[in-house]
Design an enzyme around this catalytic site. Sequence first.
Site, PDB file in Angstrom:
ATOM      1  N   ILE A  12       0.852  -1.205   0.000  1.00 29.29           N
ATOM      2  CA  ILE A  12       0.000   0.000   0.000  1.00 29.29           C
ATOM      3  C   ILE A  12       0.884   1.249   0.000  1.00 29.29           C
ATOM      4  O   ILE A  12       0.579   2.249  -0.651  1.00 29.29           O
ATOM      5  CB  ILE A  12      -0.987  -0.016   1.198  1.00 29.29           C
ATOM      6  CG1 ILE A  12      -1.775  -1.339   1.196  1.00 29.29           C
ATOM      7  CG2 ILE A  12      -1.953   1.164   1.105  1.00 29.29           C
ATOM      8  CD1 ILE A  12      -2.665  -1.551   2.405  1.00 29.29           C
ATOM      9  N   ASN A  32      12.731  -0.630   5.756  1.00 30.49           N
ATOM     10  CA  ASN A  32      13.860  -1.518   6.111  1.00 30.49           C
ATOM     11  C   ASN A  32      14.002  -2.656   5.097  1.00 30.49           C
ATOM     12  O   ASN A  32      14.892  -3.497   5.226  1.00 30.49           O
ATOM     13  CB  ASN A  32      13.730  -2.058   7.544  1.00 30.49           C
ATOM     14  CG  ASN A  32      12.518  -2.956   7.734  1.00 30.49           C
ATOM     15  OD1 ASN A  32      11.800  -3.257   6.771  1.00 30.49           O
ATOM     16  ND2 ASN A  32      12.289  -3.379   8.964  1.00 30.49           N
ATOM     17  N   SER A  78       1.496  -7.172   9.133  1.00 30.74           N
ATOM     18  CA  SER A  78       0.046  -7.072   8.917  1.00 30.74           C
ATOM     19  C   SER A  78      -0.645  -8.403   8.595  1.00 30.74           C
ATOM     20  O   SER A  78      -1.683  -8.392   7.944  1.00 30.74           O
ATOM     21  CB  SER A  78      -0.221  -6.086   7.779  1.00 30.74           C
ATOM     22  OG  SER A  78       0.391  -6.579   6.600  1.00 30.74           O
ATOM     23  N   TYR A 142      -2.763  -9.113  15.526  1.00 30.11           N
ATOM     24  CA  TYR A 142      -2.545  -8.014  14.582  1.00 30.11           C
ATOM     25  C   TYR A 142      -3.502  -6.853  14.891  1.00 30.11           C
ATOM     26  O   TYR A 142      -3.077  -5.710  15.093  1.00 30.11           O
ATOM     27  CB  TYR A 142      -2.734  -8.537  13.150  1.00 30.11           C
ATOM     28  CG  TYR A 142      -2.877  -7.457  12.116  1.00 30.11           C
ATOM     29  CD1 TYR A 142      -1.894  -6.482  11.961  1.00 30.11           C
ATOM     30  CD2 TYR A 142      -4.006  -7.404  11.295  1.00 30.11           C
ATOM     31  CE1 TYR A 142      -2.042  -5.481  11.013  1.00 30.11           C
ATOM     32  CE2 TYR A 142      -4.143  -6.419  10.343  1.00 30.11           C
ATOM     33  CZ  TYR A 142      -3.166  -5.453  10.210  1.00 30.11           C
ATOM     34  OH  TYR A 142      -3.317  -4.462   9.287  1.00 30.11           O
ATOM     35  N   LYS A 146      -2.778  -2.962  16.384  1.00 24.21           N
ATOM     36  CA  LYS A 146      -3.195  -1.749  15.660  1.00 24.21           C
ATOM     37  C   LYS A 146      -4.097  -0.876  16.535  1.00 24.21           C
ATOM     38  O   LYS A 146      -4.006   0.351  16.517  1.00 24.21           O
ATOM     39  CB  LYS A 146      -3.901  -2.137  14.358  1.00 24.21           C
ATOM     40  CG  LYS A 146      -2.956  -2.643  13.289  1.00 24.21           C
ATOM     41  CD  LYS A 146      -2.165  -1.484  12.704  1.00 24.21           C
ATOM     42  CE  LYS A 146      -1.150  -1.918  11.694  1.00 24.21           C
ATOM     43  NZ  LYS A 146      -0.533  -0.809  10.983  1.00 24.21           N
TER      44      LYS A 146
END
Length: 330
Positions: A12, A32, A78, A142, A146
Site C-alpha cells: 500500500i 527496512n 500485517s 494483529y 493496531k
Amino acid sequence: MKVLVLGGAGYIGSHTVYELINDGFEVVIIDNLETGHKQAIHKDAKFYQGDLRNKEFLNDVFKQEKNIDGIIHFAANSLVGESMQNPLKYYDNNLLGTKVLLEAMLENNIKNIVFSSTAATYGEPKNIPILEDDLTEPTNTYGETKLAMEKMFKWVSKAHNLKYVSLRYFNACGAYYDGTIGEAHNPETHLIPIVLQVANGTREQINIFGDDYNTKDGTCIRDYIHVTDLAQAHILAIKYLINGGDNNIFNLGNGVGFTVKEVIETAEKVTGKHIKAVISERRAGDPAVLVASSEKAKSVLGWKPKFNSLEDIINSAWKWHRSHPNGFED
Ligand code: UDP
C-alpha cells in the site's frame, strides 16, 4: 508539500507514493526492506533504508530532511495468521516501532501523521456495515496491536501538540493501473494474490479457510477495496491534517461484502482459468464478516473510491500477476 512515507516500498505504501508524486508532493521514503521491495520504490522519491525502531537513524533522516509537512506510516507487520503464531513480533514492530517514531516526531517537531489501521480492530462485529464508533474487540494479535497504536496516538496527542488520522482498511487488493507495481508478499498469504497465482500457474490450489461460517455459502465475507483508492484516502487525510483538521479515525472499504467462494468465481471469470479450491480448516483469528461503512471518509475527507466492482478490482490485480508471475523477481 513534503511527506515522509514509512514503509514506502511495501504494497500500500508504494502505491501511495506513486499517487503522492502524481499529485505533486515531494516524497521521502523510509523502509527496512524486510517485506518491502526495492523495485517498488518510485524513482523520484528519496529513499533511506533503515528501521523505525532505530531512533538514531530516524533522527539522522529528520536532520537531513528539513520541513517535513507530515508522515504517512505504513511500516508494520500485517498478517492475521502470523500474528497468532508470533504475537511478540507484532508487539515489537507495530507498537515499539510506533513508540520510537513518536519520540522522534516530538523531538523533531513534526506534527501530522496518517497511519494504517485495520478492520481487524473491530473483531467479530455486532453490526454490518461497521461504523467507526462500533465496539473494538480484536480477535487476533494483529488487530490488537493496531488498536493499541491508535490509543498510543490518542494519548500522545492529548499530551503533546500532534495530530493524527487513523485509516482502518478493510481488504486491500488490486494493482497500479499500468501493472508495473502490485502485491508481492513472500510468502503470500492474501486471498486474491493466491487465487491469481493458481490462475497464472505458480500455485496448485487455493485452500478455503473454513466453509462452516454463518454466511450465505459458509465462507468468510470481506470488503475488498482497491489499493489506489486507499492511496487517495491517505493523500486526502494528510491534506486534511496539514489544513488544520483534528484527530480522526476513518473506515476505508467499498461497503459491499464478498465470500471467499465469490472471489474465486469472479477470478475464474476474469482470468478464464479454472481455479482449484480445496476446503480446509478455519484460520485462527478470522471473523466471519467484515464490511465497512465509509460514509464518514466520504463526507469528511471527500473520498470517492473509483473501483466499486470486484471484477474490475480482480482485473487490475490480474494485470500485475499475469505479467509478474514471480512478483518483483520478474
Ligand atoms: N483466505 C482463504 N484462503 C487463503 C487466504 C485467505 O480462505 O489462502 C480467506 C481468509 O480466511 C479471509 C479472506 O480469505 O476470510 C481474506 O483473507 P486475507 O488473508 O486476504 O485478508 P485478511 O482478511 O486476513 O486481512
